[in-house]
Design a protein around this motif. Sequence first.
Motif, PDB file in Angstrom:
ATOM      1  N   GLN A   9       0.817  -1.212   0.000  1.00  0.00           N
ATOM      2  CA  GLN A   9       0.000   0.000   0.000  1.00  0.00           C
ATOM      3  C   GLN A   9       0.850   1.262   0.000  1.00  0.00           C
ATOM      4  N   ARG A  10       1.887   1.242   0.826  1.00  0.00           N
ATOM      5  CA  ARG A  10       2.745   2.412   0.873  1.00  0.00           C
ATOM      6  C   ARG A  10       3.405   2.624  -0.489  1.00  0.00           C
ATOM      7  N   GLY A  11       3.847   1.497  -1.064  1.00  0.00           N
ATOM      8  CA  GLY A  11       4.481   1.586  -2.381  1.00  0.00           C
ATOM      9  C   GLY A  11       3.553   2.242  -3.391  1.00  0.00           C
ATOM     10  N   ALA A  12       2.305   1.856  -3.348  1.00  0.00           N
ATOM     11  CA  ALA A  12       1.348   2.399  -4.308  1.00  0.00           C
ATOM     12  C   ALA A  12       1.140   3.891  -4.076  1.00  0.00           C
ATOM     13  N   ALA A  13       1.112   4.268  -2.803  1.00  0.00           N
ATOM     14  CA  ALA A  13       0.871   5.671  -2.489  1.00  0.00           C
ATOM     15  C   ALA A  13       2.054   6.543  -2.936  1.00  0.00           C
ATOM     16  N   ASP A  14       3.263   5.975  -2.830  1.00  0.00           N
ATOM     17  CA  ASP A  14       4.454   6.730  -3.206  1.00  0.00           C
ATOM     18  C   ASP A  14       4.625   6.850  -4.710  1.00  0.00           C
ATOM     19  N   ARG A  15       3.969   5.948  -5.397  1.00  0.00           N
ATOM     20  CA  ARG A  15       4.208   5.891  -6.829  1.00  0.00           C
ATOM     21  C   ARG A  15       3.663   7.126  -7.523  1.00  0.00           C
ATOM     22  N   PRO A  16       4.498   7.782  -8.319  1.00  0.00           N
ATOM     23  CA  PRO A  16       4.018   8.988  -8.981  1.00  0.00           C
ATOM     24  C   PRO A  16       3.038   8.663 -10.105  1.00  0.00           C
ATOM     25  N   THR A  17       2.136   9.589 -10.354  1.00  0.00           N
ATOM     26  CA  THR A  17       1.260   9.469 -11.516  1.00  0.00           C
ATOM     27  C   THR A  17       1.994   9.935 -12.764  1.00  0.00           C
ATOM     28  N   TYR A  18       2.750  11.023 -12.592  1.00  0.00           N
ATOM     29  CA  TYR A  18       3.444  11.607 -13.739  1.00  0.00           C
ATOM     30  C   TYR A  18       4.954  11.532 -13.562  1.00  0.00           C
ATOM     31  N   SER A  19       5.643  11.104 -14.613  1.00  0.00           N
ATOM     32  CA  SER A  19       7.106  11.160 -14.626  1.00  0.00           C
ATOM     33  C   SER A  19       7.540  12.041 -15.787  1.00  0.00           C
ATOM     34  N   LEU A  20       8.362  13.025 -15.503  1.00  0.00           N
ATOM     35  CA  LEU A  20       8.972  13.798 -16.583  1.00  0.00           C
ATOM     36  C   LEU A  20      10.362  13.235 -16.831  1.00  0.00           C
ATOM     37  N   VAL A  21      10.740  13.157 -18.083  1.00  0.00           N
ATOM     38  CA  VAL A  21      12.081  12.681 -18.429  1.00  0.00           C
ATOM     39  C   VAL A  21      12.792  13.762 -19.231  1.00  0.00           C
ATOM     40  N   LEU A  22      13.938  14.214 -18.740  1.00  0.00           N
ATOM     41  CA  LEU A  22      14.668  15.278 -19.437  1.00  0.00           C
ATOM     42  C   LEU A  22      16.123  14.888 -19.684  1.00  0.00           C
ATOM     43  N   PRO A  23      16.503  14.702 -20.938  1.00  0.00           N
ATOM     44  CA  PRO A  23      17.899  14.400 -21.236  1.00  0.00           C
ATOM     45  C   PRO A  23      18.743  15.667 -21.144  1.00  0.00           C
ATOM     46  N   ILE A  24      19.923  15.531 -20.562  1.00  0.00           N
ATOM     47  CA  ILE A  24      20.776  16.702 -20.344  1.00  0.00           C
ATOM     48  C   ILE A  24      22.160  16.438 -20.916  1.00  0.00           C
ATOM     49  N   PHE A  25      22.572  17.269 -21.840  1.00  0.00           N
ATOM     50  CA  PHE A  25      23.935  17.157 -22.339  1.00  0.00           C
ATOM     51  C   PHE A  25      24.546  18.544 -22.402  1.00  0.00           C
ATOM     52  N   ASN A  26      25.422  18.825 -21.471  1.00  0.00           N
ATOM     53  CA  ASN A  26      26.070  20.144 -21.386  1.00  0.00           C
ATOM     54  C   ASN A  26      25.059  21.286 -21.431  1.00  0.00           C
ATOM     55  N   GLU A  27      24.153  21.289 -20.484  1.00  0.00           N
ATOM     56  CA  GLU A  27      23.101  22.304 -20.476  1.00  0.00           C
ATOM     57  C   GLU A  27      23.262  23.287 -19.324  1.00  0.00           C
ATOM     58  N   GLU A  28      24.455  23.504 -18.844  1.00  0.00           N
ATOM     59  CA  GLU A  28      24.620  24.351 -17.651  1.00  0.00           C
ATOM     60  C   GLU A  28      23.986  25.727 -17.834  1.00  0.00           C
ATOM     61  N   ALA A  29      24.001  26.242 -19.064  1.00  0.00           N
ATOM     62  CA  ALA A  29      23.475  27.592 -19.292  1.00  0.00           C
ATOM     63  C   ALA A  29      21.970  27.656 -19.031  1.00  0.00           C
TER      64      ALA A  29
END
Length: 342
Positions: A9-29
């Motif tokens: 039950q706890r696992g289910a409650a913690d589980r996010p509905t939405y996941s964003l995925v962002l690839p990062i390659f030298n994006e410091e700016a």
Amino acid sequence: MPVTQKNVQRGAADRPTYSLVLPIFNEEAVLPILSKRITELLDNLDGPCEAIFVDDGSSDTSVIYLRELVRQDKRFKLIELSRNFGHQIAITAGMDAAAGDAVIVMDADLQDPPEVVFDLIAKWKEGFEIVYAKRIRREGETWFKKASANLFCRLLDRMTSVDIPRDVGDFRLVGRKALTTFQRMPERDRFVRGMFGWMGFQQTEVPFERPARAAGETKYPFWKMIRLAVHGIVSFSEKPLRAALWVGLGISLLAAFFGIYALFAWLLKADVVEGWTSTMVVVSFLFGINIFMTGIIGLYVGGIHAEVKRRPLYVVDRLNGFEREDVATGERRSGEADRRLA
Ligand code: UDP
Ligand code: MG
């Protein structure tokens, strides 16, 4: 209540509905403004959510910034790949680790505006499994980039039998079913856009205007775009191979006719020596075609070679902010996904 039940039950409650995925390659700016906008977005989503950054072997300070971010906000997670594996693989690594029911992939340079995510989610709630964000205008991109991207889309459309939507990048939302299907596709040569087109399900598009990059420079120089285009075509179409056959056949027919003509010319004692020019033309032409066709076949053989090695798609160096241990290792692809689907 047994402990296990509680855990579930706890696992289910913690589980996010939405996941964003962002690839990062030298994006410091762009990271300071990106993290601000993404935090805003997460605050306004109507369910539990997470944002997974995938560092694709950046050589600037991106990783340091992201690690700090993960420490401050537990909705942020970071996968550090061991080197630069390329945009498409970085996306794959992020989606493998995503726990949400809906996974949204977006570029890190804010060319995929966070507001559009709400439209994507609205469509998902209507029951669409895959929702693409379709660019209706592009700003801040060179004439050349737009023209080449357009040409690429047309070419791909012609060459492949899979429906690969036009004017669509990697900004999209996919549901759990599509994601599980995606994880069962073990190919190394990943043209993610085509893979989602291939799998079917209810798909739709949401239009948006693509702004210019918020900061920094494009990580897709011309040669990388060419490589992506070739990958896209080779992994979704056998037409070049078939063309190689037909062109080869056609040319050898022509050559045969020419040979017959030459023979007659010789038999009838016409001026044979004069034929030097045409001989050279034909020989060099044939030679060129030959090498070209061999090259095409080489592309496919190279693809086969890459597939049979069965290497993991990517190597994770370090995970930050994840609680689940079994997350994001390239090795577990396909086999594990099959088990989960069962
Ligand atoms: N990217 C990546 N690995 C690469 C190249 C790019 O993860 O080898 C990421 C990059 O950080 C960005 C996204 O892919 O988040 C799209 O790249 P970019 O904006 O440079 O491409 P463009 O929008 O110019 O086509
Ligand atoms: Mg961009």
